[in-house]
Design a protein around this motif. Structure first.
Motif, PDB file in Angstrom:
ATOM      1  N   VAL B 120      44.614  35.852  28.050  1.00 42.73           N
ATOM      2  CA  VAL B 120      44.982  34.889  29.278  1.00 42.73           C
ATOM      3  C   VAL B 120      44.409  35.703  30.550  1.00 42.73           C
ATOM      4  CG1 VAL B 120      47.146  34.400  30.701  1.00 42.73           C
ATOM      5  CG2 VAL B 120      47.508  34.593  28.395  1.00 42.73           C
ATOM      6  N   TRP B 121      43.661  35.044  31.298  1.00 41.65           N
ATOM      7  CA  TRP B 121      43.161  35.214  32.562  1.00 41.65           C
ATOM      8  C   TRP B 121      44.001  34.602  33.566  1.00 41.65           C
ATOM      9  CZ3 TRP B 121      40.362  33.885  28.301  1.00 41.65           C
ATOM     10  CH2 TRP B 121      39.328  34.778  27.981  1.00 41.65           C
ATOM     11  N   PHE B 122      44.356  35.347  34.735  1.00 43.59           N
ATOM     12  CA  PHE B 122      45.137  34.833  35.659  1.00 43.59           C
ATOM     13  C   PHE B 122      44.420  34.488  36.987  1.00 43.59           C
ATOM     14  CE2 PHE B 122      47.756  37.604  33.106  1.00 43.59           C
ATOM     15  CZ  PHE B 122      48.854  36.807  32.749  1.00 43.59           C
ATOM     16  N   LYS B 123      45.193  33.627  37.878  1.00 44.21           N
ATOM     17  CA  LYS B 123      44.531  33.116  38.867  1.00 44.21           C
ATOM     18  C   LYS B 123      44.017  34.141  40.009  1.00 44.21           C
ATOM     19  CE  LYS B 123      45.524  28.626  38.652  1.00 44.21           C
ATOM     20  NZ  LYS B 123      45.770  27.311  39.075  1.00 44.21           N
ATOM     21  N   ASP B 124      44.674  35.090  40.267  1.00 45.07           N
ATOM     22  CA  ASP B 124      44.182  36.112  41.144  1.00 45.07           C
ATOM     23  C   ASP B 124      44.562  37.293  40.919  1.00 45.07           C
ATOM     24  OD1 ASP B 124      46.711  36.429  42.261  1.00 45.07           O
ATOM     25  OD2 ASP B 124      46.600  34.224  43.077  1.00 45.07           O
ATOM     26  N   ALA B 125      44.405  38.457  41.570  1.00 46.44           N
ATOM     27  CA  ALA B 125      44.609  39.957  41.213  1.00 46.44           C
ATOM     28  C   ALA B 125      46.118  40.021  41.445  1.00 46.44           C
ATOM     29  CB  ALA B 125      43.714  40.889  42.134  1.00 46.44           C
ATOM     30  N   ALA B 126      46.788  39.596  42.563  1.00 45.12           N
ATOM     31  CA  ALA B 126      48.172  39.729  42.818  1.00 45.12           C
ATOM     32  C   ALA B 126      48.805  39.411  41.827  1.00 45.12           C
ATOM     33  CB  ALA B 126      48.522  39.116  43.940  1.00 45.12           C
ATOM     34  N   VAL B 167      40.852  40.890  34.246  1.00 42.88           N
ATOM     35  CA  VAL B 167      41.227  41.396  33.155  1.00 42.88           C
ATOM     36  C   VAL B 167      41.949  40.496  32.211  1.00 42.88           C
ATOM     37  CG1 VAL B 167      42.974  43.232  32.082  1.00 42.88           C
ATOM     38  CG2 VAL B 167      41.735  43.630  34.218  1.00 42.88           C
ATOM     39  N   GLN B 168      41.446  40.397  31.130  1.00 43.03           N
ATOM     40  CA  GLN B 168      42.383  39.696  29.783  1.00 43.03           C
ATOM     41  C   GLN B 168      43.347  40.326  29.467  1.00 43.03           C
ATOM     42  OE1 GLN B 168      39.017  40.565  30.065  1.00 43.03           O
ATOM     43  NE2 GLN B 168      37.472  39.070  28.948  1.00 43.03           N
ATOM     44  N   LEU B 169      44.538  39.382  29.429  1.00 42.69           N
ATOM     45  CA  LEU B 169      45.645  40.093  28.869  1.00 42.69           C
ATOM     46  C   LEU B 169      45.996  39.696  27.538  1.00 42.69           C
ATOM     47  CD1 LEU B 169      48.079  41.807  29.388  1.00 42.69           C
ATOM     48  CD2 LEU B 169      49.399  39.900  29.896  1.00 42.69           C
ATOM     49  N   PRO B 170      45.595  40.414  26.392  1.00 35.71           N
ATOM     50  CA  PRO B 170      45.498  40.011  25.134  1.00 35.71           C
ATOM     51  C   PRO B 170      46.757  40.041  24.518  1.00 35.71           C
ATOM     52  CG  PRO B 170      44.902  42.052  25.170  1.00 35.71           C
ATOM     53  CD  PRO B 170      45.410  41.792  26.360  1.00 35.71           C
TER      54      PRO B 170
END
Lengths: 122, 298
Positions: B120-126, B167-170
């Motif tokens: 999962v890739w998120f929209k922004d760092a925060a 960062v991908q969260l696997p």
């Protein structure tokens, strides 16, 4: 495998179809099987040893793979004792394979025409 | 009409026709896999980031042993025919086919594991950091996610900059669906989904599932070809190799099931057919000998 050398009427040739010859080759096949198993264990062991140099890691892994492939080709595929026609085919294959891989890798850092890097031609 | 030189060698080549034919075919196969290996090198050397540890080494090693064993049994099956032992031929050929099916079974198990594993890739760092903390704890969350990223891409000695939204969260989606995407979840009118992140690097302690808002997700992908260049080339090469294993197994099975008829009709021709099938089978093994270290170890 069956080279049919017996039919070549050349008395200097071993009869590759004789039971004695086949029995001998069976021992060779089993020995090569053992070498291939050993080579695989060695390859995996090298991975866990973790060599710091990437160059040497790649070189050693590919060297072991090449030796294993050499045994498969020479003994299982009987290239150690094959007809000239087959060697001719393989020499052409190696030539074109080197060309294929060499030209591809040679072009690795080439940019297509009109590519811009930071707004300037590459 | 009888096919000429199916048993006796042609006077000009010194080979029976099928043998020359299979070697010419194998030459074309060398070029096919050579092209793919070149592509692999080109893609890998040109990539900014290349993942490691995405495939299981013990599973790959097991499959290597299986293919080597099958190479031994197929050549033994040919030798059995040359010694006039039809029973032994059947035994060794059956073992070869069993090895082929075992290899494909393990490979499909590996593929299934990939198709149900997600990044999962998120929209922004925060947003990314919020989920890292939810997954791995308020204090160690960001560091645990960073560690997974660094270990996957071997960034220990590089100057690559860590950015949380890279960062991908696997992990795994609830119910282990195959091939789910952001779009498929949105089409199913899902606003959130349950996600079980992978264990922190070096541990087997899987965190509890977290609730992820679909609106926070930039991209969601199973480990399928479109996930990344790595998986694109991984699936292209291994699937093509797998098709060769399947094709070889079908041909060898045909030889096994028609062996009695051919043995009565023309035992030499049966031996030659098995030799030609065996040459193809050894080539399939030979390709794997290079694929295994390149895909699994390097």
């Amino acid at each position: 495998m069956s080279h049919d050398h017996s039919s070549s009427h050349d008395p200097s040739h071993v009869d590759h179809n004789s039971p004695e010859y086949i029995q001998k080759t069976i021992k060779k096949y089993l020995a090569v099987g053992g070498i291939l198993f050993g080579g695989t264990v060695l390859t995996v062991a090298m991975y866990y040893v973790h060599i710091p140099s990437v160059f040497w890691t790649v070189t050693i892994a590919l060297l072991i793979a090449t030796v294993k492939a050499g045994f498969v080709a020479a003994v299982f595929m009987h290239l150690s004792d094959e007809r000239k026609m087959i060697y001719g085919v393989l020499i052409c294959t190696v030539f074109f394979l080197i060309g294929l891989m060499g030209l591809t890798l040679w072009a690795m850092n080439d940019f297509p025409f009109f590519t811009l890097v930071d707004g300037k031609p590459a | 009409m009888e096919i000429p030189y199916a048993v006796k060698p042609r006077p000009d080549t010194g080979l029976y026709n099928a043998k020359l034919g299979i070697w010419l075919f194998l030459a074309s196969e060398v070029m096919l896999f050579g092209g793919l290996f070149s592509s692999y090198i080109l893609l890998r050397v040109g990539a900014d980031l290349w993942p490691h540890g995405m495939v299981s080494i013990p599973v790959g090693t097991f499959n290597t042993f299986v293919l080597i064993a099958s190479s031994v049994t197929v050549v033994m099956s040919w030798a059995s025919l040359k010694l006039g032992r039809l029973g032994d031929f059947k035994k060794y050929m059956a073992l070869t086919i069993a090895c082929a099916l075992g290899f494909l079974g393990v490979k499909s198990f590996e593929y299934h594991a990939k198709f149900t594993h997600y990044d999962v890739w998120f929209k922004d760092a925060a947003t990314a950091e919020k989920y890292f903390k939810a997954a791995y704890g308020e204090e160690k969350g960001v560091e645990a996610a960073r560690k997974l990223f660094v270990e996957r891409f071997h960034l220990h000695n590089t100057k690559a900059v860590y950015e949380a939204n890279q960062v991908q969260l696997p992990g795994h989606l609830e119910g282990n669906p195959l091939f789910a995407t952001h779009r498929s979840l949105a089409s199913a009118k899902k606003e959130t989904f349950q996600f079980t992140p992978d264990a922190p690097f070096g541990t087997h302690d899987h965190p509890k599932p977290i609730e992820v808002k679909l609106s926070d997700v930039e991209r969601l992908s199973a480990y399928v070809p479109k996930h990344s260049t790595y998986f694109a080339i991984y699936f292209t090469i291994t699937a093509l190799h797998g098709l060769h294993v399947l094709g070889g197994a079908i041909v060898l099975a045909y030889f096994l099931f028609t062996a009695n008829t051919w043995w009565k009709k023309n035992p030499e021709q049966l031996a030659n057919r098995v030799e030609v099938g065996g040459l193809f089978w050894h080539f399939v093994d030979l390709v794997w000998i290079f694929l295994f270290p390149i895909i699994y170890l390097l």
